[in-house]
Design a protein around this motif. Sequence first.
Motif, PDB file in Angstrom:
ATOM      1  N   THR A  51      46.333  34.260  11.347  1.00 40.06           N
ATOM      2  CA  THR A  51      45.246  33.332  11.037  1.00 40.06           C
ATOM      3  C   THR A  51      44.526  33.754   9.761  1.00 40.06           C
ATOM      4  OG1 THR A  51      44.958  32.794  13.376  1.00 40.06           O
ATOM      5  CG2 THR A  51      43.126  32.309  11.908  1.00 40.06           C
ATOM      6  N   ARG A  52      44.269  35.056   9.612  1.00 42.87           N
ATOM      7  CA  ARG A  52      43.609  35.556   8.395  1.00 42.87           C
ATOM      8  C   ARG A  52      44.449  35.300   7.158  1.00 42.87           C
ATOM      9  NH1 ARG A  52      42.432  39.982  11.851  1.00 42.87           N
ATOM     10  NH2 ARG A  52      44.156  41.176  10.919  1.00 42.87           N
ATOM     11  N   ALA A  53      45.780  35.331   7.339  1.00 41.36           N
ATOM     12  CA  ALA A  53      46.679  35.131   6.202  1.00 41.36           C
ATOM     13  C   ALA A  53      46.969  33.654   5.937  1.00 41.36           C
ATOM     14  CB  ALA A  53      47.991  35.872   6.450  1.00 41.36           C
ATOM     15  N   GLY A  54      46.386  32.770   6.725  1.00 47.42           N
ATOM     16  CA  GLY A  54      46.615  31.341   6.537  1.00 47.42           C
ATOM     17  C   GLY A  54      47.957  30.864   7.037  1.00 47.42           C
ATOM     18  N   ILE A  55      48.548  31.601   7.972  1.00 47.79           N
ATOM     19  CA  ILE A  55      49.852  31.245   8.546  1.00 47.79           C
ATOM     20  C   ILE A  55      49.619  30.635   9.932  1.00 47.79           C
ATOM     21  CG2 ILE A  55      52.090  32.148   9.298  1.00 47.79           C
ATOM     22  CD1 ILE A  55      51.723  34.403   7.260  1.00 47.79           C
ATOM     23  N   PRO A  56      50.240  29.522  10.254  1.00 46.63           N
ATOM     24  CA  PRO A  56      50.027  28.904  11.571  1.00 46.63           C
ATOM     25  C   PRO A  56      50.309  29.873  12.710  1.00 46.63           C
ATOM     26  CG  PRO A  56      51.208  27.396  10.131  1.00 46.63           C
ATOM     27  CD  PRO A  56      51.139  28.708   9.400  1.00 46.63           C
ATOM     28  N   ALA A  57      49.402  29.914  13.684  1.00 43.66           N
ATOM     29  CA  ALA A  57      49.521  30.800  14.847  1.00 43.66           C
ATOM     30  C   ALA A  57      48.809  30.142  16.020  1.00 43.66           C
ATOM     31  CB  ALA A  57      48.898  32.165  14.550  1.00 43.66           C
ATOM     32  N   PRO A  58      49.146  30.516  17.240  1.00 43.61           N
ATOM     33  CA  PRO A  58      48.457  29.935  18.403  1.00 43.61           C
ATOM     34  C   PRO A  58      46.982  30.324  18.417  1.00 43.61           C
ATOM     35  CG  PRO A  58      50.485  31.064  19.044  1.00 43.61           C
ATOM     36  CD  PRO A  58      50.223  31.440  17.629  1.00 43.61           C
ATOM     37  N   ARG A  59      46.158  29.448  18.953  1.00 44.19           N
ATOM     38  CA  ARG A  59      44.744  29.780  19.175  1.00 44.19           C
ATOM     39  C   ARG A  59      44.677  30.775  20.320  1.00 44.19           C
ATOM     40  NH1 ARG A  59      42.883  23.590  19.406  1.00 44.19           N
ATOM     41  NH2 ARG A  59      45.059  23.465  20.105  1.00 44.19           N
ATOM     42  N   THR A  60      44.027  31.905  20.082  1.00 43.02           N
ATOM     43  CA  THR A  60      44.137  33.052  20.982  1.00 43.02           C
ATOM     44  C   THR A  60      42.863  33.872  20.970  1.00 43.02           C
ATOM     45  OG1 THR A  60      46.519  33.219  20.565  1.00 43.02           O
ATOM     46  CG2 THR A  60      45.456  35.173  21.415  1.00 43.02           C
ATOM     47  N   ILE A  61      42.569  34.511  22.110  1.00 40.60           N
ATOM     48  CA  ILE A  61      41.562  35.561  22.161  1.00 40.60           C
ATOM     49  C   ILE A  61      42.168  36.761  22.880  1.00 40.60           C
ATOM     50  CG2 ILE A  61      40.516  34.673  24.302  1.00 40.60           C
ATOM     51  CD1 ILE A  61      37.840  35.858  23.309  1.00 40.60           C
ATOM     52  N   ARG A  62      41.920  37.948  22.321  1.00 40.22           N
ATOM     53  CA  ARG A  62      42.389  39.202  22.917  1.00 40.22           C
ATOM     54  C   ARG A  62      41.164  39.965  23.391  1.00 40.22           C
ATOM     55  NH1 ARG A  62      42.601  44.449  21.137  1.00 40.22           N
ATOM     56  NH2 ARG A  62      44.351  45.741  21.893  1.00 40.22           N
ATOM     57  N   THR A  63      41.105  40.297  24.676  1.00 42.32           N
ATOM     58  CA  THR A  63      39.911  40.934  25.211  1.00 42.32           C
ATOM     59  C   THR A  63      40.198  41.573  26.562  1.00 42.32           C
ATOM     60  OG1 THR A  63      37.602  40.530  25.872  1.00 42.32           O
ATOM     61  CG2 THR A  63      39.183  38.778  26.334  1.00 42.32           C
ATOM     62  N   THR A  64      39.296  42.441  26.987  1.00 35.30           N
ATOM     63  CA  THR A  64      39.328  42.971  28.354  1.00 35.30           C
ATOM     64  C   THR A  64      38.212  42.365  29.193  1.00 35.30           C
ATOM     65  OG1 THR A  64      37.926  44.843  27.709  1.00 35.30           O
ATOM     66  CG2 THR A  64      40.314  45.187  27.615  1.00 35.30           C
ATOM     67  N   SER A  65      37.409  41.492  28.581  1.00 38.87           N
ATOM     68  CA  SER A  65      36.229  40.931  29.246  1.00 38.87           C
ATOM     69  C   SER A  65      36.490  39.503  29.711  1.00 38.87           C
ATOM     70  CB  SER A  65      35.032  40.959  28.283  1.00 38.87           C
ATOM     71  OG  SER A  65      33.964  40.186  28.783  1.00 38.87           O
ATOM     72  N   LEU A  66      36.354  39.277  30.989  1.00 36.75           N
ATOM     73  CA  LEU A  66      36.496  37.923  31.523  1.00 36.75           C
ATOM     74  C   LEU A  66      35.427  37.009  30.947  1.00 36.75           C
ATOM     75  CD1 LEU A  66      37.642  35.772  33.408  1.00 36.75           C
ATOM     76  CD2 LEU A  66      36.264  36.768  35.266  1.00 36.75           C
ATOM     77  N   ALA A  67      34.202  37.511  30.808  1.00 37.47           N
ATOM     78  CA  ALA A  67      33.114  36.690  30.269  1.00 37.47           C
ATOM     79  C   ALA A  67      33.438  36.216  28.853  1.00 37.47           C
ATOM     80  CB  ALA A  67      31.810  37.489  30.272  1.00 37.47           C
ATOM     81  N   GLU A  68      33.995  37.099  28.026  1.00 32.81           N
ATOM     82  CA  GLU A  68      34.379  36.705  26.669  1.00 32.81           C
ATOM     83  C   GLU A  68      35.479  35.657  26.690  1.00 32.81           C
ATOM     84  OE1 GLU A  68      33.401  40.885  24.281  1.00 32.81           O
ATOM     85  OE2 GLU A  68      35.415  40.035  24.281  1.00 32.81           O
ATOM     86  N   ALA A  69      36.445  35.837  27.581  1.00 28.68           N
ATOM     87  CA  ALA A  69      37.546  34.883  27.673  1.00 28.68           C
ATOM     88  C   ALA A  69      37.042  33.502  28.096  1.00 28.68           C
ATOM     89  CB  ALA A  69      38.597  35.392  28.654  1.00 28.68           C
ATOM     90  N   LEU A  70      36.149  33.459  29.078  1.00 31.85           N
ATOM     91  CA  LEU A  70      35.620  32.181  29.543  1.00 31.85           C
ATOM     92  C   LEU A  70      34.759  31.514  28.475  1.00 31.85           C
ATOM     93  CD1 LEU A  70      34.705  33.077  33.232  1.00 31.85           C
ATOM     94  CD2 LEU A  70      36.703  31.815  32.402  1.00 31.85           C
ATOM     95  N   ALA A  71      33.991  32.307  27.739  1.00 29.48           N
ATOM     96  CA  ALA A  71      33.178  31.747  26.662  1.00 29.48           C
ATOM     97  C   ALA A  71      34.064  31.150  25.575  1.00 29.48           C
ATOM     98  CB  ALA A  71      32.267  32.831  26.077  1.00 29.48           C
ATOM     99  N   TRP A  72      35.185  31.832  25.273  1.00 31.56           N
ATOM    100  CA  TRP A  72      36.124  31.314  24.274  1.00 31.56           C
ATOM    101  C   TRP A  72      36.758  30.018  24.759  1.00 31.56           C
ATOM    102  CZ3 TRP A  72      41.445  30.457  24.453  1.00 31.56           C
ATOM    103  CH2 TRP A  72      42.066  30.172  23.221  1.00 31.56           C
ATOM    104  N   ALA A  73      37.159  29.985  26.035  1.00 32.31           N
ATOM    105  CA  ALA A  73      37.773  28.778  26.592  1.00 32.31           C
ATOM    106  C   ALA A  73      36.794  27.603  26.552  1.00 32.31           C
ATOM    107  CB  ALA A  73      38.246  29.038  28.012  1.00 32.31           C
ATOM    108  N   GLU A  74      35.514  27.881  26.783  1.00 32.27           N
ATOM    109  CA  GLU A  74      34.506  26.815  26.728  1.00 32.27           C
ATOM    110  C   GLU A  74      34.344  26.294  25.298  1.00 32.27           C
ATOM    111  OE1 GLU A  74      29.806  26.030  27.944  1.00 32.27           O
ATOM    112  OE2 GLU A  74      30.709  28.017  28.183  1.00 32.27           O
ATOM    113  N   ALA A  75      34.409  27.210  24.327  1.00 29.64           N
ATOM    114  CA  ALA A  75      34.267  26.813  22.929  1.00 29.64           C
ATOM    115  C   ALA A  75      35.545  26.198  22.367  1.00 29.64           C
ATOM    116  CB  ALA A  75      33.880  28.027  22.079  1.00 29.64           C
ATOM    117  N   CYS A  76      36.663  26.459  23.044  1.00 27.07           N
ATOM    118  CA  CYS A  76      37.963  25.948  22.592  1.00 27.07           C
ATOM    119  C   CYS A  76      38.626  25.210  23.753  1.00 27.07           C
ATOM    120  CB  CYS A  76      38.840  27.108  22.108  1.00 27.07           C
ATOM    121  SG  CYS A  76      40.418  26.609  21.395  1.00 27.07           S
ATOM    122  N   PRO A  77      38.106  24.043  24.133  1.00 28.89           N
ATOM    123  CA  PRO A  77      38.645  23.332  25.299  1.00 28.89           C
ATOM    124  C   PRO A  77      40.063  22.818  25.058  1.00 28.89           C
ATOM    125  CG  PRO A  77      37.050  21.976  24.130  1.00 28.89           C
ATOM    126  CD  PRO A  77      36.991  23.323  23.489  1.00 28.89           C
TER     127      PRO A  77
END
Length: 396
Positions: A90-116
Amino acid sequence: MSVELDARHRPPALGGAGTAGGYADAVEHRGTLRRTVKLLRGMGVTAVVAGSPAGCELAERIAWQLSLPGADPLTSRLRYDRGAQAAALTRAGIPAPRTIRTTSLAEALAWAEACPLPRYTLAPAVAGTPVEPLTCASPLQISAAWLSMKRAAARYSGDAHLVLAEELSARRFVVNCVSRPGWGGRPDHVITDVWAETRTSEGHPDRTDLLNRHELLSRGLSMYMLRVLDALGVVCGPVTARVAYDRGGGPLLVSALAAPGMSLADEALRRATGRDRATDALDAWIPLPPKRLVPTPTGHQIVRVHLHPGNAGGIGPRLGNVLRQLPTLVAVGEHVPSHTTVADGSPSGAEVVLSSADPQAVEADYRVIRAFEGEGEGEGEGEGEGVSVGVGGRRR
């Protein structure tokens, strides 16, 4: 020879596993890099190849200490972690899946809410972990699966990070690459072979076909991967990548692993083309002028047939007798290396490899296998896991 992680430094699920079989020598890495490098330097090691996801970072650190060509070990995660890879692309401007990498469920759920999205895929961040990814359609399903997935990731990879990503419904491909230092300091990347996966209507692996490198699809996937390899900092050695392709949206990297993607089809590839995947991986370290790297010719059709789970993924006596009579049969086995396991949705379990210069003969034998499977024959067997770093120097 191989470098083996001692039991204390292996992922918990593999603590008692050993993979030194088949190597002339083995060195046990006990967590002290200086000792391991000293032993390898005394053995005249000239190449280092990661043999598993757990060996990627160690292989790059060893190569760095031995002053061998290789990627920056400070960025090793880019060569085996799907979450880090998606962020780098993504930083290099190359197409990639929308993704979050984390160990926190709260962060994952917040990302899913922001990226429905209609559906998400939850999986370990480390590529090649033998844990089935899960499809989740709601925050409730993500929450329900989170803890068990996190425990499984830590158990099999030693890393509890998970990746929550958009579900990719596109067709999947396996792209094998070899890189070596080129003139002017830029690495030369070669896409050696591209394979297309087909699944049944139930989603089970059906077959994996070697594609002709001159096809437009192969060329498009190859051009995408050349950009990906640069963005991931690949300098020297093999990479096996899994790519999803949507006709409307183009290719997207699912995962990449800086290790040779060995399979039962390698012998068929060698017979048909004269190319040996393990030799290519080690030849990448040979000083210039090296043997010229060229993509694999595709005069033969090679198909990896994945036996259906309805037959317990195994080969019973009657099926074995049928297989022995197939004129295009070149290999039968019931084990796939850990870096091509179900963690990325790739096939595992019993596999039959067919190869011939006559595509119709391959298709005829494929139909024979599927017709026999319809009778419900087959006996399953287990498979093992291992962690290793392959090292060039003395090799048999």
